[in-house]
Design an enzyme around this catalytic site. Structure first.
Site, PDB file in Angstrom:
ATOM      1  N   ASP A   1      39.906  13.931 -41.273  1.00  0.00           N
ATOM      2  CA  ASP A   1      40.724  13.083 -39.984  1.00  0.00           C
ATOM      3  C   ASP A   1      40.825  13.436 -39.036  1.00  0.00           C
ATOM      4  OD1 ASP A   1      42.509  14.545 -40.885  1.00  0.00           O
ATOM      5  OD2 ASP A   1      43.370  13.413 -42.711  1.00  0.00           O
ATOM      6  N   ASN A  11      53.540  11.796 -50.452  1.00  0.00           N
ATOM      7  CA  ASN A  11      53.586  10.693 -51.323  1.00  0.00           C
ATOM      8  C   ASN A  11      51.940  10.548 -51.485  1.00  0.00           C
ATOM      9  OD1 ASN A  11      51.425  10.841 -49.402  1.00  0.00           O
ATOM     10  ND2 ASN A  11      52.162   8.485 -48.071  1.00  0.00           N
ATOM     11  N   HIS A  58      48.693  11.833 -50.840  1.00  0.00           N
ATOM     12  CA  HIS A  58      47.957  11.438 -50.281  1.00  0.00           C
ATOM     13  C   HIS A  58      47.118  12.232 -50.096  1.00  0.00           C
ATOM     14  CE1 HIS A  58      49.745  12.250 -46.038  1.00  0.00           C
ATOM     15  NE2 HIS A  58      48.980  13.073 -46.451  1.00  0.00           N
ATOM     16  N   GLU A  67      46.513   6.487 -48.083  1.00  0.00           N
ATOM     17  CA  GLU A  67      47.721   6.610 -48.194  1.00  0.00           C
ATOM     18  C   GLU A  67      47.725   5.603 -49.317  1.00  0.00           C
ATOM     19  OE1 GLU A  67      49.476   7.671 -46.267  1.00  0.00           O
ATOM     20  OE2 GLU A  67      50.335   8.095 -44.245  1.00  0.00           O
TER      21      GLU A  67
HETATM   22  C1  F6R Z   1      44.938  16.414 -43.168  1.00  0.00           C
HETATM   23  C2  F6R Z   1      45.179  15.595 -43.908  1.00  0.00           C
HETATM   24  C3  F6R Z   1      46.680  15.915 -45.186  1.00  0.00           C
HETATM   25  C4  F6R Z   1      47.366  16.892 -45.125  1.00  0.00           C
HETATM   26  C5  F6R Z   1      48.960  16.468 -45.329  1.00  0.00           C
HETATM   27  C6  F6R Z   1      49.257  17.891 -45.800  1.00  0.00           C
HETATM   28  O1  F6R Z   1      43.968  16.714 -42.463  1.00  0.00           O
HETATM   29  O2  F6R Z   1      44.231  15.721 -44.561  1.00  0.00           O
HETATM   30  O3  F6R Z   1      46.368  15.116 -46.121  1.00  0.00           O
HETATM   31  O4  F6R Z   1      46.317  17.886 -45.667  1.00  0.00           O
HETATM   32  O5  F6R Z   1      49.337  15.711 -45.027  1.00  0.00           O
HETATM   33  O6  F6R Z   1      49.841  18.566 -44.882  1.00  0.00           O
HETATM   34  P1  F6R Z   1      50.637  19.775 -44.654  1.00  0.00           P
HETATM   35  O7  F6R Z   1      50.007  21.108 -45.443  1.00  0.00           O
HETATM   36  O8  F6R Z   1      51.210  19.507 -43.419  1.00  0.00           O
HETATM   37  O9  F6R Z   1      51.691  19.562 -45.206  1.00  0.00           O
END
Ligand code: F6R
Length: 264
Positions: free
Chosen positions: A67, A137, A139, A144
């Site tokens: 992403d 959440n 994701h 989301e």
């Molecule tokens: C980012 C992504 C998100 C993160 C998730 C956890 O490329 O795909 O799904 O992996 O938000 O982020 P952290 O590790 O910062 O808690």
């Protein structure tokens, strides 16, 4: 589904990096799906160390990031393009032509752009190994809650919780991205193998719902239950809301005896 429990974030990073390294040693032309975020920093640090000290060779590896924030230029310090360069790509011998990250500055026909990203994954032979983090959440990528389990790469509006979680990363008063381009759940589920890493107590409920709850678009990581080759790599805090930890540990012991290749 395998659940590996480690002490802390550093250990999960090292474990995941070893897993990736053995996949590259088994297939030099591996197609690797990558994630960003705080949880991933230790993985990239360890992969860089393995490259420098143990000659892990990325020259034939192809990567696809999950992403990117819509509207951030590749030079913005919080763009995933910038983060990946700083933490990983500029420190290993990957061919820049083999790196794919959605372009946050693209404009025009978004659907066509996202379809082309999907096509590039197919042209590379599909993703062999996908690494994921998880949001509070539930994701994965920026899928989301309420994202379709069949979704493909597309523009996704970020949830208020994700925007709040990101606020601390941006300068005071700076506009925080409202949207991202993200691979879909359907895209992710086509990877050959999937590793999901989670660290810290704030992830514990999302992790438990993903592994032990019903499959629901309300917790998009729960869709991983549909995939035949997923490994969750969790630290103690992230695993703390799981009810069947003893069972997962026994599954790992038996897997080591019977089908060790599943352990990476
Ligand atoms: C980012 C992504 C998100 C993160 C998730 C956890 O490329 O795909 O799904 O992996 O938000 O982020 P952290 O590790 O910062 O808690």
């Amino acid at each position: 589904m395998l659940v590996v429990m480690k002490r802390d974030q550093e250990e999960i990073g090292r474990h995941a990096a070893r897993f990736v390294a053995s996949a590259i040693r088994a297939k030099a032309s591996l197609t690797l799906g990558l994630a960003t975020g705080n949880t991933m920093v230790g993985v990239y640090r360890e992969l860089v160390r393995l490259h420098r000290e143990e000659h892990l060779d990325f020259s034939r590896v192809t990567t696809f990031n999950l992403d990117e924030y819509l509207g951030l230029s590749p030079t913005h310090p919080e763009s995933f393009q910038h983060v990946m360069q700083e933490n990983f790509f500029s420190h290993v011998n990957i061919n820049p032509r083999n790196i794919h990250i959605p372009d946050g500055t693209m404009s025009g026909d978004y659907e066509q752009y996202c379809a082309a990203y999907e096509q590039a994954i197919r042209d590379a032979g599909g993703i062999d190994l996908q690494i994921l983090g998880i949001g509070r959440n539930g994701h994965i990528g920026f899928n989301e809650p309420t994202s379709s389990i069949g979704s493909r790469t597309r523009i996704k509006v970020l949830s208020s919780q994700t925007i709040e979680d990101n606020r601390k990363l941006f300068a005071a008063g700076e506009e925080i991205p409202q949207c991202a381009i993200t691979m879909g759940i359907g895209t992710i589920l086509e990877a050959g193998r999937i590793l999901l890493l989670a660290s810290g107590e704030t992830k514990a409920v999302a992790v438990a719902k993903s592994i032990e709850g019903p499959i629901t678009s309300a917790v998009t990581a729960s869709a991983l239950q549909l995939h035949p080759n997923v490994t969750f790599i969790l630290d103690e805090a992230a695993a703390s809301a799981l009810t069947q930890r003893e069972y997962y540990a026994r599954v790992l012991e038996m897997t080591a005896l019977l089908t060790p290749s599943r352990l990476g």
